[in-house]
Scaffold this motif. Structure first.
Motif, short mmCIF file in Angstrom:
data_model
loop_
_atom_site.label_atom_id
_atom_site.label_comp_id
_atom_site.label_asym_id
_atom_site.label_seq_id
_atom_site.Cartn_x
_atom_site.Cartn_y
_atom_site.Cartn_z
N ASN A 112 0.83 -1.20 0.00
CA ASN A 112 0.00 0.00 0.00
C ASN A 112 0.86 1.24 0.00
OD1 ASN A 112 -2.84 -1.23 0.64
ND2 ASN A 112 -1.40 -2.24 2.02
N CYS A 113 0.56 2.19 -0.87
CA CYS A 113 1.35 3.42 -0.96
C CYS A 113 0.55 4.59 -0.42
CB CYS A 113 1.75 3.69 -2.41
SG CYS A 113 2.83 2.42 -3.07
N PRO A 114 1.18 5.40 0.43
CA PRO A 114 0.47 6.53 1.02
C PRO A 114 0.10 7.59 -0.02
CG PRO A 114 2.73 6.42 1.86
CD PRO A 114 2.57 5.31 0.88
N ARG A 161 -3.28 4.34 9.59
CA ARG A 161 -4.46 3.95 10.36
C ARG A 161 -5.52 3.33 9.44
NH1 ARG A 161 -5.87 8.60 13.50
NH2 ARG A 161 -7.74 9.08 12.34
N GLU A 162 -5.65 3.88 8.24
CA GLU A 162 -6.69 3.36 7.34
C GLU A 162 -6.35 1.96 6.83
OE1 GLU A 162 -8.39 7.63 5.74
OE2 GLU A 162 -7.16 6.43 4.42
N ILE A 163 -5.07 1.73 6.58
CA ILE A 163 -4.66 0.44 6.05
C ILE A 163 -4.53 -0.60 7.16
CG2 ILE A 163 -2.68 -0.80 5.05
CD1 ILE A 163 -4.51 0.53 3.01
N GLY A 164 -3.96 -0.20 8.28
CA GLY A 164 -3.74 -1.15 9.36
C GLY A 164 -2.91 -2.32 8.89
N PRO A 165 -1.63 -2.09 8.59
CA PRO A 165 -0.79 -3.15 8.03
C PRO A 165 -0.66 -4.35 8.99
CG PRO A 165 0.56 -1.30 8.73
CD PRO A 165 -0.86 -0.85 8.83
N THR A 166 -0.43 -5.52 8.40
CA THR A 166 -0.21 -6.70 9.23
C THR A 166 1.28 -6.97 9.36
OG1 THR A 166 -0.28 -8.14 7.30
CG2 THR A 166 -2.35 -7.76 8.45
N PRO A 204 -7.74 1.03 21.75
CA PRO A 204 -7.91 2.34 21.11
C PRO A 204 -6.57 2.97 20.70
CG PRO A 204 -9.25 2.21 23.08
CD PRO A 204 -8.44 0.96 23.04
N LEU A 205 -5.55 2.80 21.53
CA LEU A 205 -4.25 3.39 21.23
C LEU A 205 -3.65 2.74 19.98
CD1 LEU A 205 -1.95 5.27 21.94
CD2 LEU A 205 -1.08 3.56 23.53
N LYS A 206 -3.73 1.41 19.93
CA LYS A 206 -3.19 0.70 18.76
C LYS A 206 -3.94 1.12 17.50
CE LYS A 206 -3.20 -3.46 20.70
NZ LYS A 206 -3.08 -4.93 20.83
N ASN A 207 -5.25 1.31 17.66
CA ASN A 207 -6.05 1.73 16.52
C ASN A 207 -5.59 3.11 16.02
OD1 ASN A 207 -8.03 1.60 14.60
ND2 ASN A 207 -9.61 2.43 15.94
N THR A 208 -5.36 4.01 16.96
CA THR A 208 -4.90 5.36 16.58
C THR A 208 -3.56 5.31 15.87
OG1 THR A 208 -6.00 6.18 18.54
CG2 THR A 208 -4.44 7.66 17.51
N PHE A 245 -1.88 0.20 14.37
CA PHE A 245 -1.26 -1.09 14.66
C PHE A 245 -2.25 -2.15 15.10
CE2 PHE A 245 2.94 1.24 15.76
CZ PHE A 245 3.22 1.34 14.42
N SER A 246 -3.53 -1.97 14.80
CA SER A 246 -4.54 -2.91 15.29
C SER A 246 -4.35 -4.31 14.73
CB SER A 246 -5.94 -2.43 14.90
OG SER A 246 -6.29 -1.35 15.71
N ARG A 247 -3.91 -4.38 13.47
CA ARG A 247 -3.85 -5.70 12.82
C ARG A 247 -2.44 -6.26 12.75
NH1 ARG A 247 -6.18 -6.82 7.52
NH2 ARG A 247 -4.95 -5.11 6.67
N ILE A 248 -1.48 -5.55 13.32
CA ILE A 248 -0.09 -5.92 13.07
C ILE A 248 0.24 -7.31 13.60
CG2 ILE A 248 1.15 -5.11 15.10
CD1 ILE A 248 2.70 -3.38 12.86
N ARG A 249 0.92 -8.09 12.77
CA ARG A 249 1.28 -9.45 13.15
C ARG A 249 2.79 -9.53 13.38
NH1 ARG A 249 1.73 -14.22 11.00
NH2 ARG A 249 2.09 -13.54 8.87
N VAL A 250 3.53 -8.91 12.47
CA VAL A 250 4.97 -8.88 12.59
C VAL A 250 5.45 -7.46 12.29
CG1 VAL A 250 7.15 -9.87 11.81
CG2 VAL A 250 5.04 -11.20 11.61
N GLY A 251 6.25 -6.92 13.19
CA GLY A 251 6.83 -5.61 12.94
C GLY A 251 8.33 -5.69 13.16
N TYR A 252 9.08 -5.01 12.29
CA TYR A 252 10.53 -5.04 12.44
C TYR A 252 11.07 -3.64 12.58
CZ TYR A 252 11.51 -9.93 11.46
OH TYR A 252 11.61 -11.29 11.54
N THR A 253 12.19 -3.56 13.27
CA THR A 253 12.93 -2.32 13.29
C THR A 253 14.40 -2.67 13.12
OG1 THR A 253 13.45 -0.32 14.51
CG2 THR A 253 13.08 -2.30 15.82
N ALA A 254 15.14 -1.78 12.48
CA ALA A 254 16.55 -2.04 12.25
C ALA A 254 17.23 -0.75 11.86
CB ALA A 254 16.74 -3.07 11.13
N GLY A 255 18.52 -0.82 11.66
CA GLY A 255 19.26 0.34 11.20
C GLY A 255 20.01 1.01 12.34
N GLU A 256 19.37 1.12 13.47
CA GLU A 256 19.98 1.74 14.64
C GLU A 256 19.48 0.97 15.86
OE1 GLU A 256 21.67 4.82 15.16
OE2 GLU A 256 21.95 5.23 13.02
N ALA A 257 20.16 1.18 16.97
CA ALA A 257 19.66 0.55 18.20
C ALA A 257 18.37 1.26 18.62
CB ALA A 257 20.69 0.68 19.30
#
Lengths: 653, 272
Positions: free
Chosen positions: A254-256, A267-272, A341-345, A348-360
């Motif tokens: 999905n592209c913004p 928020r509209e897409i709610g990525p998984t 409600p916070l996740k929805n805002t 992140f309501s539907r998120i299954r896997v999230g990654y972070t990298a690049g920096e600590a």
């Protein structure tokens, strides 16, 4: 998965056949999410590929691609591959001289770009001498109507010409696509380069597809995932997440709508499946905290109470560990009243896997998201590895490690502590640069990461200390690991950026950047007036706050015997934000220590020279390339330092 | 100057067409005060026409005559080749003239999108009942108007504030929203009353870019009042200069710049 898919276009054909009706891309335009199925995408890409061939694109040519994340530009990459050529995505915000260097270095014959801004930059970059660039294709024609169209065509017109030429060129396109092999070049990406000129990393279909297959399997990604593509297309991560994995698993990218609408689109897409550098998570957390400060007292109390609970039991519940019934019940109540409600805002309501990298990433930030029940993990990677070197498996997630070797990756650590790896994802070569290739990759395929690290006993997780070449010695002989200290400093929401110096000196000093959002909001709440970034940065109250932060960091650094010499003795809050346009950061927002040290040499001298303040003039580059000067008198601050070990009491003053 | 030529092409490749609005001998009085004294000038299709002058010169009054807010005591307004009878502003708007205001006139409590949609009100014809039950024509019209609004939102790059109440926006963005509301009516002639007043340099550059884009991409004829001389000289094809209700100059930016009377009016001259 069929064995025959040895290129991205082959995967496209498979998806068009097997997943023809499921969504492949969405983009919000004119306020509505437009979507394309795999079947439609396949047709769009074919039309573009034919059109490019009609414009004379030959096998093995290089094609530069530049612009913000849009489906049509992702298609362009695959269309270029289908026609037997190689896509070279470049950073859309790169300065003209960077682009000129890359164009000359790779000798691209065509460019496919987003809009007028990119056309202008590429024209400027190729105006000087005889450039190989023959033709440019643009997506958004706004402002380009009066341009000379001899070497300029709109994307839609290229596709139209392609559709008209299907009879004539169709079989040629098919044979070029079929001829793509596993060891042919898939893409070339320029590394941002914390030092020196960017290098063109050549990645083969084998590198990309093997890596994508392994990582898709690692996290059980399916064609039902949704991702939001918002990170630069020229970055290897985006190529892996938004093209390689998307094509292997068949999920939807999905592209913004525009760079400014990210939060709403998320928020509209709610990525998984979601990726973001630590900075994005930090900013989000800062925004939440700032808004909670302005909330009513009851809401604030509820938030604080349940967030404390989430921090305590959330990660355990996420990892499926033993948690008492009462705590579970309270967590469920919290989910209903706060976390949900916070996740929805946040989207992140539907998120299954999230990654972070690049920096600590700061432990508090990490725990905040995991406490909410978001499966946020870390990975460690490089362009040269097609991203993945290590990653954290589900339920083995910690903020201070980067996980275990990714599937198919071998890792060894040499006697100096530098991390080496070997994997199917290891790059083919640096384009036109055999010396650098040989320096980085040995005959057996082992690649030096340039990072120092070690495997933790017991868990077998890798811990990265710092860039190997940044790790040095102080004049006193103690170990100097600047990043270690910088990360600790940056974990404070008020500090956006920190640069620590000290190699070869008797003690460490630091430059700090305040976070205008966080500090600005704090100033507002405390009735502190300021006229500009510069003024705020030198405000006595802000400096006092920074002294407190530095002292806290020093206290924690002092606990570690090996690194206790890295305590910051003196520091200065810089009068300008470090910026990639001024060459102080890389395009991926990493600090260029050496450049900064040279540019602000006067300030550095003052820090070591014992002065109390320093007058300085700094040249800045505006977004449109114009230059200006800012002048400031900076206050130099002394920080509280601690004796080695057990300094906690003092710190908690 | 090409006073009589039917149409011509500018240096940057835009076609300037026939006269779309012709003002002939306009005089406007408020009681005994003559705000506009016998002024004549025309606006051609596709051009950017500036009206400049010191404070109190009668520029805004002139714009209000064009938009139908004031009816002049003397003189004729010819619009698209026909003499225009005295009209109410809404009738003028229906005829294809839209405007923005010197002091922003948006609905502060409404969202950006709703504000822009009000620019389409003149083009809605569904009855009260149809609007209330949201069926048939009312629904079709609303969808069509929303599509037009979204195209303008995209054009002016204000997607990120679509649902933001206007009252929360900074000044520069409010100005852009007002421009959007005028544009969504798809006017033939767009009147801008000091579109850049009170803006900083960056906001002015942005606004200039949008004005040029509107003129170039949408083909809208623009008449604007502006104080910033640099902006006027860069943007406009022709300039009318007013002082104390009189026209003291008319021509291309270069011609006007060299006009002694204009220089005097702007730089000041000893009155004896």
């Amino acid at each position: 998965m069929t064995e025959t898919a040895v290129s991205i276009p082959a995967l496209l054909a498979r998806n068009a056949r097997d997943l023809g009706e499921s969504p492949a891309y969405r983009e919000k335009e004119f306020g509505i999410w437009q979507s394309w199925t795999w079947g439609e995408v396949s047709e769009e890409i074919e039309a573009l590929a034919l059109g490019l061939m009609d414009l004379g694109l030959a096998r093995g040519d290089l094609v530069v691609i530049s612009g913000r994340n849009r489906p049509a530009l992702y298609w362009a990459m695959v269309a270029v591959q289908s026609a037997g050529a190689v896509p070279v995505p470049i950073y859309q915000d790169a300065a003209v001289d960077e682009i000129a260097y890359q164009l000359e270095h790779c000798g691209a014959v065509m460019a496919i770009v987003g809009d007028q801004e990119q056309v202008d930059k590429l024209q400027e970059a190729t105006s000087a001498e005889g450039s190989a660039l023959r033709h440019m294709v643009y997506l958004d024609g706004r402002g380009l109507r009066k341009y000379d169209h001899e070497k300029l065509t709109s994307y839609a017109d290229v596709q139209k010409a392609g559709r008209d030429a299907r009879k004539r060129l169709g079989s040629e396109l098919q044979s070029r696509t079929d001829a793509l092999g596993y060891d042919d070049t898939c893409v070339m990406l320029y590394t941002s380069g914390t030092t020196g000129r960017p290098k063109g990393v050549v990645l083969s279909n084998r590198n990309i597809i093997e890596t994508a297959k392994a990582s898709v399997q690692f996290d059980n990604l399916t064609h039902r995932e949704d991702t939001l593509a918002y990170l630069p297309m020229a970055w290897v991560g985006d190529f892996i997440f938004s093209i390689a994995q998307a094509y292997v698993a068949g999920f939807c990218v999905n592209c913004p709508e525009s760079p400014d609408t990210m939060a709403v689109d998320l928020r509209e897409i709610g990525p998984t499946y979601y990726f973001a550098p630590p900075r994005v998570f930090e900013t989000q957390l800062t925004t939440v905290m700032i808004r909670m400060e302005d909330a009513t007292r009851i809401k604030k109390a509820l938030f604080d109470y349940f967030m404390a609970h989430a921090k305590r039991v959330g990660p355990d519940i996420l990892d499926g560990r033993e948690v008492g019934g009462w705590d579970r019940l309270k967590y469920r109540l919290g989910e209903l009243m706060v976390y949900g409600p916070l996740k929805n805002t946040l989207g992140f309501s539907r998120i299954r896997v999230g990654y972070t990298a690049g920096e600590a990433i700061g432990p508090e930030i990490f725990e905040f998201y995991r406490g909410l029940g978001i499966n946020l993990k870390q990975l460690y990677g490089q362009t040269e590895a097609s991203v993945f070197i290590t990653q954290q498996p589900d339920n083995e997630v910690r903020s201070d490690t980067v996980g275990v070797a990714s599937p198919g990756v071998e890792i060894r650590i040499d006697e100096n502590g530098e991390v080496f790896y070997r994997s199917p994802g290891v790059f083919v070569e640096y384009y036109k640069n055999p010396e650098s290739t040989a320096d980085t990759k040995d005959a057996d395929g082992w690649v030096a990461t340039g990072d120092a690290g070690f495997f933790e006993e017991g868990t077998g997780h890798l811990r990265i200390i710092d860039r190997a070449k940044d790790v040095g010695k102080l004049a006193t002989g103690q170990m100097f690991a600047p990043k270690y200290v910088e990360n600790k400093l940056k974990f404070f929401p008020n500090i956006l950026e920190a640069v620590v110096f000290g190699a070869g000196q008797d003690r460490c000093v630091a430059f700090l950047n305040i976070d205008l959002n966080a500090v600005g909001n704090w100033a507002e709440r405390n009735n502190i007036g300021y006229g500009s970034y510069q003024e705020l940065s030198q405000h006595p109250k802000v400096l006092e706050m920074m002294r407190g932060h530095v002292a806290e960091v020093n206290a924690s650094v002092a606990e570690d015997e090996m690194l206790s010499g890295c305590q910051v003795h003196r520091f200065v809050v810089l009068h300008k934000q470090l910026d990639a346009d001024d060459g102080e950061l890389t395009r991926t927002q990493k600090v260029r220590r050496k450049v900064i040290g040279e540019k602000f040499e006067d300030i550095l001298d003052a820090l070591y020279g014992g002065k109390d303040e320093i007058y300085t003039e700094t040249e800045v580059t505006y977004e449109d390339g114009r230059k200006g000067k800012i002048k400031a008198t900076l206050n130099i601050q002394d920080a509280q330092v601690f004796p080695v070990g057990g300094a906690m009491q003092e710190a908690a003053e | 100057m090409k006073d009589t030529a039917e149409s011509y092409v500018t240096e940057d490749g835009r076609t300037i067409g026939e006269v779309i609005l012709d003002l002939r001998g306009i005089t406007l009085r408020f009681g005994g005060v003559e705000a506009i004294k016998n002024i004549s000038f025309d606006i051609r299709k596709g051009e950017i026409r500036a009206i400049i002058g010191p404070n109190g010169a009668g520029k805004s009054s002139m714009l209000n005559v064009i938009s139908g807010f004031y009816n002049p005591q003397e003189g004729e307004v010819w619009f698209r080749g026909e003499r225009r009878p005295p009209m109410k502003p809404y009738q003028v708007a229906r005829a294809g003239v839209a405007r923005t205001f010197q002091n922003i006139a948006l609905f502060e409590g409404m969202t950006v999108l709703d504000n822009i949609m009000t620019g389409r009100l003149n083009d809605m014809s569904a009855g009260l009942l149809a609007q209330a039950i949201w069926k048939g024509k009312a629904e079709r019209e609303e969808i069509e108007n929303r599509e037009r609004a979204e195209r303008i939102i995209d054009f002016l790059e204000i997607q990120h504030i679509r649902k933001t109440p206007v009252g929360r926006l900074p000044y520069g963005l409010k100005k852009r929203v007002e421009l959007a509301r005028a544009l969504v009516a798809e006017p033939d002639l767009l009147l801008l009353d000091e579109p850049m007043a009170g803006m900083n340099v960056e906001e002015k550059e942005d606004m200039s870019r949008y004005i040029l884009d509107v003129n170039d991409e949408l083909g809208t004829t623009i008449a604007l009042i502006e104080h910033d001389m640099g902006v006027v000289m860069d943007l406009s094809d022709r300039v009318v200069v007013m002082d104390y209700g009189r026209k003291i100059g008319d021509g291309t930016p270069d011609e006007v710049r060299g006009n002694q009377e204009v220089i005097d009016a702007y730089l000041g001259v000893a009155h004896d």
